[in-house]
Design an enzyme around this catalytic site. Sequence first.
Site, PDB file in Angstrom:
ATOM      1  N   HIS A 274       3.659  -3.701  28.149  1.00 41.68           N
ATOM      2  CA  HIS A 274       4.462  -3.508  26.832  1.00 41.68           C
ATOM      3  C   HIS A 274       3.639  -4.224  25.668  1.00 41.68           C
ATOM      4  CE1 HIS A 274       8.410  -1.478  28.462  1.00 41.68           C
ATOM      5  NE2 HIS A 274       7.299  -1.363  29.310  1.00 41.68           N
TER       6      HIS A 274
ATOM      7  N   HIS B  97       4.176   1.149  38.946  1.00 42.75           N
ATOM      8  CA  HIS B  97       5.437   1.826  39.808  1.00 42.75           C
ATOM      9  C   HIS B  97       5.342   1.044  41.179  1.00 42.75           C
ATOM     10  CE1 HIS B  97       7.196   4.237  36.158  1.00 42.75           C
ATOM     11  NE2 HIS B  97       6.761   2.888  36.022  1.00 42.75           N
TER      12      HIS B  97
END
EC number: 1.11.1.21
Length: 728
Positions: free
Chosen positions: A97, A260
Amino acid sequence: MSTEAKCPVTGGATRSSSAGIQSNADWWPNQINLGMLHQHSALSNPMDPDFDYAAEFKTLDLDAVIADLKALMTDSQDWWPADFGHYGPLFVRMAWHAAGTYRIGDGRGGAGAGQQRFAPLNSWPDNANLDKARRLLWPVKQKYGRKISWADLMVLAGNVALESMGFKTFGFGAGRVDTWEPDQGIYWGPETTWLDDKRYSGDRDLENPLAAVQMGLIYVNPEGPNGKPDPVAAARDIRETFARMAMNDEETVALIAGGHTFGKTHGAGDAALVGPEPEAAPIEQQGLGWISSYGTGKGSDAITGGPEVTWTQTPTQWSNFYFDNLFNYEWELTKSPAGAWQWVAKDAGDVIPDAFDAAKKHRPTMLTTDLSMRMDPAYEKISRRFHQNPDEFADAFARAWFKLTHRDMGPVSRYLGKLVPAEHLIWQDPVPAVDHKLIDAADIAALKAKLLATGIAPTRLALTAWASAATFRGSDKRGGANGARIRLAPQKDWAANEPAELAKVLAALEKVQAEFNAAATGGKKVSLADLIVLGGCAAIEAAAKAAGHDVTVPFTPGRTDATEAQTDVASFAVLEPKADGFRNYLGKGDPRAPEEQLIDRAQLMTLTAPEMTALIGGMRALGANVGGAKHGVFTTRPGALTNDFFVNLLDMNMSWHPAAEPGVYELRDRKSGAVKWTATRVDLVFGSNSQLRALAEVYGTQDGEAAFVKDFVAAWTKVMELDRFDLA
């Protein structure tokens, strides 16, 4: 009588602050933002003026830092317990992020300055609970201090997290220098509320240069577009946003599937029970936000967003389970405990571990955006190939992760540390190393004379040098004169560069280059990149002499010429200027006012308002406008480096009036009404805006020309050397 201050427009109460009751922007919202040109100065920087981060980093025991980070991964703290006993996934998310705000359109965002520590990023909904990740890192930062920046540490923590979970990363380059205040120069979108999406128009056309679907998100809504659980529609959003971050389909699949493979999302309960973000939190929370009153508010009760998803059977170990689960199960729509849309595997056993209870297992779950990797035909093809070829998937993720976390760092010459990979990648915009003896002072003087004798007008030499150097973006350290890519596609064909005229100049310069290199001895050569810049120097010196000033424009050789093979045409296409106020060029496609586009370009070029002002005055004195336009050339001596632009702009015997041509203005004699000059909004803003007018007045005085020439030469040299990281 009430003493409460009222807004004169809305009648609402205003809030007093250290800046005053109302800021100038509150009173006059259309005022141009010159503040973005004066950020990150010594006034906000606590480090000594001579602090050299690169030198400090070279004294760092990098192995010790990595060892401490590895130990941190499994040192679960009661105040914020680690999922599955391992902080690795949290630090992967933090690094992702930090880097994922990058957008290729203007090069802004990214991990390069540690901006995740500041508003608005530290309080974006998509960054919920990353404040805890940075607090977990504080003991490491505290231990090593100024030897490693926050910006480098956050990315390194992501790399170490991956390595600690069994994944082999591609490498790590340090060199990110911290900033010490929020970046006010980044446009994050038009919205005034979190998760709004006014950035779209038409058939879901995303406003440029934005690269996220909603205010406060890094990329896309994991539940689907506007929370609609449609994997195919979500794929469209994914493709657009990742492309704007410079990622192709393969890199996109690798990043989503690779990221993920680890960790989980957190939607244990009602999101309404989560407290305010860090910037809105009470002072006693000391910069921590999102304090939840659901259960313990942490661990198994944590709420970060809406979904409650764990993707794989080994969430703290690299595996191929992501693709196994994606393709081996059919999926049905459900909702998380927080009420968010997500998907659960049909007829699957409880094979997914619980983050805090070893006795519990769960069925596999996925996000809507995960199912896009199966439902979108192009993504599915790549996903199945990665599923069948795990080594290829691992290599693709390693390279995509490296690109994600290093995309805004510029050329590899800026990277620091022993973990920098030996392989150079085309997205790093490589240029050849200097492999020849450089020209000396005598050569420079002789070459200047030859350049001025080519028959190419000095103004055209200056325009060519400017067009080559002014592509530089301080945001992601791309562009600039090094490489001489102005002679290659796509730059040679850009409208702002006047391709037909440019070709003539380049042909003349290449002839001078060939003649010099053929005659030079001892391995001495001059690159075309150096010659282009030197032509600008010669032109400026000639213009100054024509105005009665003897100046020497500084020039340092050492640039080299990139090849077509080293140039990604599509990647460089985003550097094309839609507008360049310095050349009085205004293209199409940008809805902002020309003066706003000028400020934006100046900020990307790391210019201050005084530097921008001097450059505009000098370029107009030279007559250096695209297409030979006369707008702003307020002089009877074009080509001479005078202060006439400022003198005539400020002349109160004249008045300005809109012309018939949109965006053009006429300067008329107040008495006779005769038109003397024409101008654009870019020209007039230096008389209209009070701050810019004050700067123009400095150069418009009777004794201002010498200072103007000096300042113009200094600013010009700065632009020519913006990408000369070897000179820093």
